[in-house]
Design an enzyme around this catalytic site. Structure first.
Site, PDB file in Angstrom:
ATOM      1  N   ASP A   1       5.071  11.097   4.971  1.00 29.08           N
ATOM      2  CA  ASP A   1       4.503   9.952   5.671  1.00 29.08           C
ATOM      3  C   ASP A   1       4.746   8.734   4.794  1.00 29.08           C
ATOM      4  O   ASP A   1       4.005   8.472   3.852  1.00 29.08           O
ATOM      5  CB  ASP A   1       3.010  10.177   5.948  1.00 29.08           C
ATOM      6  CG  ASP A   1       2.407   9.013   6.729  1.00 29.08           C
ATOM      7  OD1 ASP A   1       3.103   7.989   6.904  1.00 29.08           O
ATOM      8  OD2 ASP A   1       1.241   9.140   7.158  1.00 29.08           O
TER       9      ASP A   1
ATOM     10  N   TYR B   1      -4.168   9.663   4.365  1.00 29.65           N
ATOM     11  CA  TYR B   1      -4.414   9.162   5.720  1.00 29.65           C
ATOM     12  C   TYR B   1      -3.110   9.148   6.491  1.00 29.65           C
ATOM     13  O   TYR B   1      -2.082   8.697   5.987  1.00 29.65           O
ATOM     14  CB  TYR B   1      -4.981   7.737   5.648  1.00 29.65           C
ATOM     15  CG  TYR B   1      -5.274   7.102   6.990  1.00 29.65           C
ATOM     16  CD1 TYR B   1      -6.264   7.611   7.834  1.00 29.65           C
ATOM     17  CD2 TYR B   1      -4.566   5.981   7.423  1.00 29.65           C
ATOM     18  CE1 TYR B   1      -6.533   7.014   9.060  1.00 29.65           C
ATOM     19  CE2 TYR B   1      -4.838   5.377   8.651  1.00 29.65           C
ATOM     20  CZ  TYR B   1      -5.822   5.898   9.464  1.00 29.65           C
ATOM     21  OH  TYR B   1      -6.095   5.315  10.682  1.00 29.65           O
TER      22      TYR B   1
ATOM     23  N   LYS C   1       4.435  -0.114   9.269  1.00 33.40           N
ATOM     24  CA  LYS C   1       4.161  -1.255   8.390  1.00 33.40           C
ATOM     25  C   LYS C   1       5.405  -2.124   8.140  1.00 33.40           C
ATOM     26  O   LYS C   1       5.770  -2.891   9.011  1.00 33.40           O
ATOM     27  CB  LYS C   1       3.469  -0.775   7.121  1.00 33.40           C
ATOM     28  CG  LYS C   1       2.116  -0.125   7.492  1.00 33.40           C
ATOM     29  CD  LYS C   1       1.126   0.115   6.397  1.00 33.40           C
ATOM     30  CE  LYS C   1      -0.209   0.517   7.014  1.00 33.40           C
ATOM     31  NZ  LYS C   1      -0.721   1.796   6.635  1.00 33.40           N
TER      32      LYS C   1
HETATM   33  C1  PLP Z   1      -1.281   2.784   7.756  1.00 28.77           C
HETATM   34  C2  PLP Z   1      -0.884   4.197   7.695  1.00 28.77           C
HETATM   35  C3  PLP Z   1      -0.803   5.000   8.849  1.00 28.77           C
HETATM   36  C4  PLP Z   1      -1.246   4.509  10.198  1.00 28.77           C
HETATM   37  O1  PLP Z   1      -0.483   3.445  10.669  1.00 28.77           O
HETATM   38  P1  PLP Z   1      -1.092   2.509  11.819  1.00 28.77           P
HETATM   39  O2  PLP Z   1       0.035   1.582  12.131  1.00 28.77           O
HETATM   40  O3  PLP Z   1      -2.292   1.849  11.223  1.00 28.77           O
HETATM   41  O4  PLP Z   1      -1.433   3.376  12.964  1.00 28.77           O
HETATM   42  C5  PLP Z   1      -0.310   6.278   8.721  1.00 28.77           C
HETATM   43  N1  PLP Z   1       0.066   6.760   7.539  1.00 28.77           N
HETATM   44  C6  PLP Z   1      -0.013   6.042   6.405  1.00 28.77           C
HETATM   45  C7  PLP Z   1       0.438   6.624   5.116  1.00 28.77           C
HETATM   46  C8  PLP Z   1      -0.510   4.748   6.439  1.00 28.77           C
HETATM   47  O5  PLP Z   1      -0.611   4.043   5.306  1.00 28.77           O
END
Ligand code: PLP
Length: 428
Positions: A241, A146, A269
Site C-alpha cells: 500500500d 491504515y 495521494k
Molecule cells: C491515505 C491512505 C489510504 C486511504 O486513502 P484515501 O484517499 O484517504 O481513501 C490508504 N492507505 C494508506 C497507506 C494511506 O496513507
C-alpha cells in the site's frame, strides 16, 4: 493565547449542524488535540491562510498529496486546460493512458493499472482482486497500518497474535473481518504464525512499506524481504500500500528504495496532484482479471476523471525536474537534524523518524520501530506541542499518529519557522 480563531469557531458551530462533527473526514475536527481547527481559505506554496487571517507553514499538505505545495503553476495550468475541454465524459480518454504509462514507467512492478477515486477504493479493489486471483479469503494486515476505511481493513489487533480480527467500528459485521488477520509491523514471527496456522487460506499480505499512519515507522532490514518470501512459499500475493509513499519517498515509491517487488501496489495521494485519484496495479496476469478484461468487477462513474488525471500527470512531470527528490530529501534532512538538535538542547526525550519528505517526531525514550513503541511514547506531550506550534504559525497534523509532510515549496525560511516554533515549545 495569541491565536484568533473566532470565525473558524463560528464556522465549526455552523458546520456541526449539517455535517457530522462539522467535517468530512474525522481528523480535521481536532478531537484528538482539542480546540478549533482553522478553516482554510487559501493555500500558496508551503503556506495556508485561514478565515481569521492567520498564516501557517503547512506540514499537513492535505495529509500527503501536495508534494509540490499549494497551487503549483504546472498543476493549476493543467487543470484549467482540462476544465475548458470538459469535466467528465464517461468515455475513455488518452490522458488516462498517459497517466497509466507514467505510473508503469516509474513503478515497474505496476505493469497494468486501474484508476479509481481514492486510496480507500484502491485497497478495497486490490483486496477483491487478490482474493479472486488466489481463490482464498484470508489476508494479513498490520496493527497500526491504515488502508482506508473499507470494512475488511477496519480491524485492530486482538490480544494474541493468532486471534481473529474484531471490527474497529460499529457497522462492520464480524463476518466481514473474520478473514482479516492482524500481525505486528517489523515482527516477521507474528506473520509466520498466521501462515503456519492458515497458510493455504491467505490470499495476500497488505503492508504499508513505510508505516505512515502511526507516524513514520521504517521497515527494519529483512522485514519486507521476509514478507515476500512468506508470500512466495505459500502462494499468497504481496500488496504494497503505497498510497502515502508512492511518488513521495522516491520516483518509484518505496519499492524502488527497498528493492522488493510486490505483486500488487495501491496508490493515491501524490498521483492526484491534489485532486481525488487512487490507483491499483501490478502484475499483468493479475490485472487482466479485472473487468472488463476479466471477471473481477470494479467500476467508477468518475474514475479517470479528466481534471484529476491532468493534475496527476502534471505533478508527476514536475517531480521529474532534475533534483526534485534530492531537494525533498535535503529539506527532510534539514528539518530532522534541526529537530534532533532541539531535542538535545532541551534535554527532551524524543526521536525523529523520517523517510525523505515524510517524518514524525516521537516523544520517546527509545527508538520507535513498532506500533507498541508508538503507543509507549509520551503521546500526551504532543497536544501542548501541537498547540504551541499552531500559535507560532505552524500547522502540524493534529495527532501524534500522523506523519508530517514537506513539499518542494518548503524553503529554508519556512523550515526555520518550524524549528523556531519547536524550540520555543520545548524550551517553555
Ligand atoms: C491515505 C491512505 C489510504 C486511504 O486513502 P484515501 O484517499 O484517504 O481513501 C490508504 N492507505 C494508506 C497507506 C494511506 O496513507
Amino acid at each position: 493565547m495569541g491565536l484568533d480563531l473566532e470565525r473558524s469557531a463560528q464556522l465549526l458551530e455552523r458546520g456541526c449542524r449539517r455535517l457530522p462533527g462539522g467535517v468530512n473526514s474525522p481528523v480535521r475536527a481536532y478531537r484528538g488535540v482539542g480546540g478549533t481547527p482553522p478553516f482554510i481559505i487559501r493555500g500558496d506554496g508551503c503556506r495556508v491562510v485561514d478565515e481569521d487571517g492567520n498564516h501557517f507553514v503547512d506540514l499537513v499538505l492535505s495529509y500527503g498529496p501536495l508534494i509540490l505545495g499549494h497551487g503549483h503553476p504546472d498543476v493549476v495550468a493543467a487543470v484549467k486546460d482540462a476544465l475548458e475541454r470538459g469535466t467528465a465524459f464517461g468515455a475513455p480518454t488518452e490522458a488516462e493512458i498517459r497517466l497509466a504509462e507514467a505510473i508503469s514507467e516509474r513503478v515497474p512492478s505496476v505493469e497494468m493499472v486501474r484508476l479509481v477515486n481514492s486510496g480507500t477504493e484502491a485497497t478495497m479493489s486490490a483486496l477483491r482482486l487478490a482474493r479472486a486471483a488466489t481463490e482464498r479469503d484470508g489476508f494479513v494486515k498490520f496493527n497500526g497500518c491504515y488502508h482506508g476505511h473499507g470494512d475488511a481493513f477496519l480491524v485492530k489487533a486482538g490480544s494474541g497474535a493468532l486471534t481473529f480480527g474484531a471490527p474497529d467500528s460499529p457497522g462492520v459485521p464480524e463476518s466481514v473481518v473474520r478473514d482479516t488477520l492482524v500481525a505486528e509491523f517489523n515482527d516477521l514471527d507474528s506473520v509466520r504464525r498466521h501462515f503456519d496456522a492458515r497458510g493455504s487460506e491467505i490470499a495476500a499480505i497488505f503492508v504499508e512499506p513505510v508505516a505512515g499512519n502511526m507516524g513514520c515507522v521504517l521497515p527494519q532490514p529483512g522485514f519486507l524481504e521476509g514478507l515476500r518470501e512468506l508470500c512466495d512459499d505459500h502462494g499468497a500475493l504481496l500488496v504494497f500500500d503505497e498510497v502515502m509513499t508512492g511518488f513521495r519517498v522516491a520516483r518509484g515509491g518505496y519499492q524502488e528504495i527497498c528493492g522488493v517487488r510486490p505483486d500488487l501496489t495501491t496508490l493515491g495521494k501524490v498521483i492526484g496532484g491534489g485532486l481525488p485519484v487512487g490507483a491499483y496495479g501490478g502484475r499483468k496476469d493479475l490485472m487482466e482479471q479485472v473487468s472488463p478484461a476479466g471477471e473481477v468487477y470494479q467500476a467508477g462513474t468518475l474514475s479517470g476523471n479528466p481534471l484529476a488525471v491532468a493534475a496527476g500527470l502534471a505533478a508527476l512531470e514536475a517531480l521529474d525536474r532534475p533534483g526534485a527528490y534530492d531537494a525533498l530529501e535535503d529539506a527532510g534532512a534539514q528539518l530532522q537534524s534541526g529537530l534532533e538538535h532541539i531535542l538535545d538542547e532541551t534535554s527532551t526525550p524524543g526521536c525523529v523518524n523520517r523517510q525523505g519528505s515524510m517524518l514524525c517526531l516521537y516523544f520517546s525514550e527509545r527508538p520507535v520501530s513498532s506500533f507498541q513503541d508508538v503507543l509507549d511514547s509520551d503521546r500526551a506531550r504532543f497536544t501542548p506541542f501541537f498547540h504551541h506550534l499552531l500559535e507560532h504559525g505552524v500547522l502540524l497534523p493534529p495527532s501524534p499518529f500522523e506523519a508530517w509532510f514537506l513539499s518542494r515549496a518548503h524553503d529554508t525560511e519556512a523550515l526555520d519557522e518550524v524549528l523556531d516554533g519547536a524550540r520555543s515549545a520545548l524550551t517553555g
